[in-house]
Design a protein around this motif. Sequence first.
Motif, PDB file in Angstrom:
ATOM      1  N   ALA A  14      30.076 -10.257 -20.151  1.00  0.00           N
ATOM      2  CA  ALA A  14      29.812  -9.163 -21.090  1.00  0.00           C
ATOM      3  C   ALA A  14      28.490  -9.377 -21.824  1.00  0.00           C
ATOM      4  O   ALA A  14      27.718  -8.426 -22.028  1.00  0.00           O
ATOM      5  N   LEU A  15      28.192 -10.624 -22.211  1.00  0.00           N
ATOM      6  CA  LEU A  15      26.945 -10.924 -22.922  1.00  0.00           C
ATOM      7  C   LEU A  15      25.726 -10.708 -22.015  1.00  0.00           C
ATOM      8  O   LEU A  15      24.719 -10.128 -22.437  1.00  0.00           O
ATOM      9  N   LEU A  16      25.818 -11.186 -20.784  1.00  0.00           N
ATOM     10  CA  LEU A  16      24.690 -11.029 -19.860  1.00  0.00           C
ATOM     11  C   LEU A  16      24.438  -9.561 -19.534  1.00  0.00           C
ATOM     12  O   LEU A  16      23.294  -9.094 -19.577  1.00  0.00           O
ATOM     13  N   VAL A  17      25.485  -8.834 -19.238  1.00  0.00           N
ATOM     14  CA  VAL A  17      25.325  -7.421 -18.911  1.00  0.00           C
ATOM     15  C   VAL A  17      24.835  -6.645 -20.132  1.00  0.00           C
ATOM     16  O   VAL A  17      23.951  -5.787 -20.035  1.00  0.00           O
ATOM     17  N   GLY A  18      25.390  -6.953 -21.311  1.00  0.00           N
ATOM     18  CA  GLY A  18      24.970  -6.265 -22.530  1.00  0.00           C
ATOM     19  C   GLY A  18      23.511  -6.518 -22.859  1.00  0.00           C
ATOM     20  O   GLY A  18      22.759  -5.585 -23.168  1.00  0.00           O
ATOM     21  N   GLY A  19      23.084  -7.774 -22.780  1.00  0.00           N
ATOM     22  CA  GLY A  19      21.691  -8.092 -23.069  1.00  0.00           C
ATOM     23  C   GLY A  19      20.730  -7.440 -22.095  1.00  0.00           C
ATOM     24  O   GLY A  19      19.697  -6.897 -22.484  1.00  0.00           O
ATOM     25  N   LEU A  20      21.077  -7.447 -20.824  1.00  0.00           N
ATOM     26  CA  LEU A  20      20.216  -6.840 -19.809  1.00  0.00           C
ATOM     27  C   LEU A  20      20.233  -5.315 -19.890  1.00  0.00           C
ATOM     28  O   LEU A  20      19.236  -4.658 -19.585  1.00  0.00           O
ATOM     29  N   ALA A  21      21.349  -4.736 -20.298  1.00  0.00           N
ATOM     30  CA  ALA A  21      21.453  -3.276 -20.399  1.00  0.00           C
ATOM     31  C   ALA A  21      20.500  -2.734 -21.459  1.00  0.00           C
ATOM     32  O   ALA A  21      19.932  -1.647 -21.292  1.00  0.00           O
ATOM     33  N   VAL A  22      20.316  -3.487 -22.545  1.00  0.00           N
ATOM     34  CA  VAL A  22      19.373  -3.059 -23.579  1.00  0.00           C
ATOM     35  C   VAL A  22      17.958  -3.051 -23.010  1.00  0.00           C
ATOM     36  O   VAL A  22      17.207  -2.082 -23.160  1.00  0.00           O
ATOM     37  N   LYS A  23      17.582  -4.117 -22.355  1.00  0.00           N
ATOM     38  CA  LYS A  23      16.230  -4.218 -21.797  1.00  0.00           C
ATOM     39  C   LYS A  23      15.987  -3.162 -20.721  1.00  0.00           C
ATOM     40  O   LYS A  23      14.878  -2.641 -20.594  1.00  0.00           O
ATOM     41  N   ALA A  24      17.024  -2.860 -19.943  1.00  0.00           N
ATOM     42  CA  ALA A  24      16.892  -1.883 -18.873  1.00  0.00           C
ATOM     43  C   ALA A  24      17.078  -0.458 -19.371  1.00  0.00           C
ATOM     44  O   ALA A  24      17.021   0.480 -18.570  1.00  0.00           O
ATOM     45  N   ALA A  25      17.298  -0.293 -20.673  1.00  0.00           N
ATOM     46  CA  ALA A  25      17.466   1.036 -21.294  1.00  0.00           C
ATOM     47  C   ALA A  25      18.596   1.821 -20.642  1.00  0.00           C
ATOM     48  O   ALA A  25      18.459   3.014 -20.350  1.00  0.00           O
TER      49      ALA A  25
END
Length: 247
Positions: A213-224
């Motif tokens: 969840a942390l990895l996907v959440g962090g990357l989702a912000v960067k990937a907009a």
Amino acid sequence: MNAAWLPLTTLATSLLAAVAIFALPEEARRWRTGINLLAAVSKIVLVVLMVGRVAEGYEDTFSFQIVEGVDFVLRADALGVMFAGLSSLLWLCTTVYAIGYLEHAANRKRFFGFFSLCVASTLGIALSGNLFTFLIFYELLTLSTYPLVVHSGTAKALAAGRVYLRYTLTGGVVLLLGVVLLYSLTGDHSFASERGLSPYLADHRGLLTLIFALLVGGLAVKAAMVPLHGWLPRAMVAPAPVSALLH
């Protein structure tokens, strides 16, 4: 035979271009244009060499140890080289466009210097051989893109920059926490490793779910990714070449 110099040299073309551009005076337009185009073309040539190496079955790797258990790794495998090629081609196109677009603009040295750092970060992401290296270049991309977002210096651009930093730095902290937890559980996990996480699933299912969840959440912000995309429309106040690369 491992040609470790190839991924490192490919990355260095953008980094050296950025250093050279920052060192030039603002009025050195021809020199800056020459450096931009030389670096962009050189990078494409080096990527073509990496494509040839991958086609022959080689996956060139450069690595050195940061601390015990944590390595900096650049790896030219098929997927990484594909994204490196895409990044290099886009850089050449946007560089040619940006040279004309910013012909009479102010602060061109600053723009093209950070533009080169931004492309170097993107290439570093593509060639990352493990999660630690990926994290370094992902955060470098955030820092190098911010000056491009606020390049015009207007109140609107500065406000967009603040929103951009709030989103991306928060996402970076979330991503970092996920990386630290994963490293604490599995150690340095190479992207090329065939050792999956299934051995840890029975005893650490809850922790692995949290890490995911942390990895996907962090990357989702960067990937907009919706609904964490709020920074991207505001960031379009940046010059057109930057907006094109962000998209």
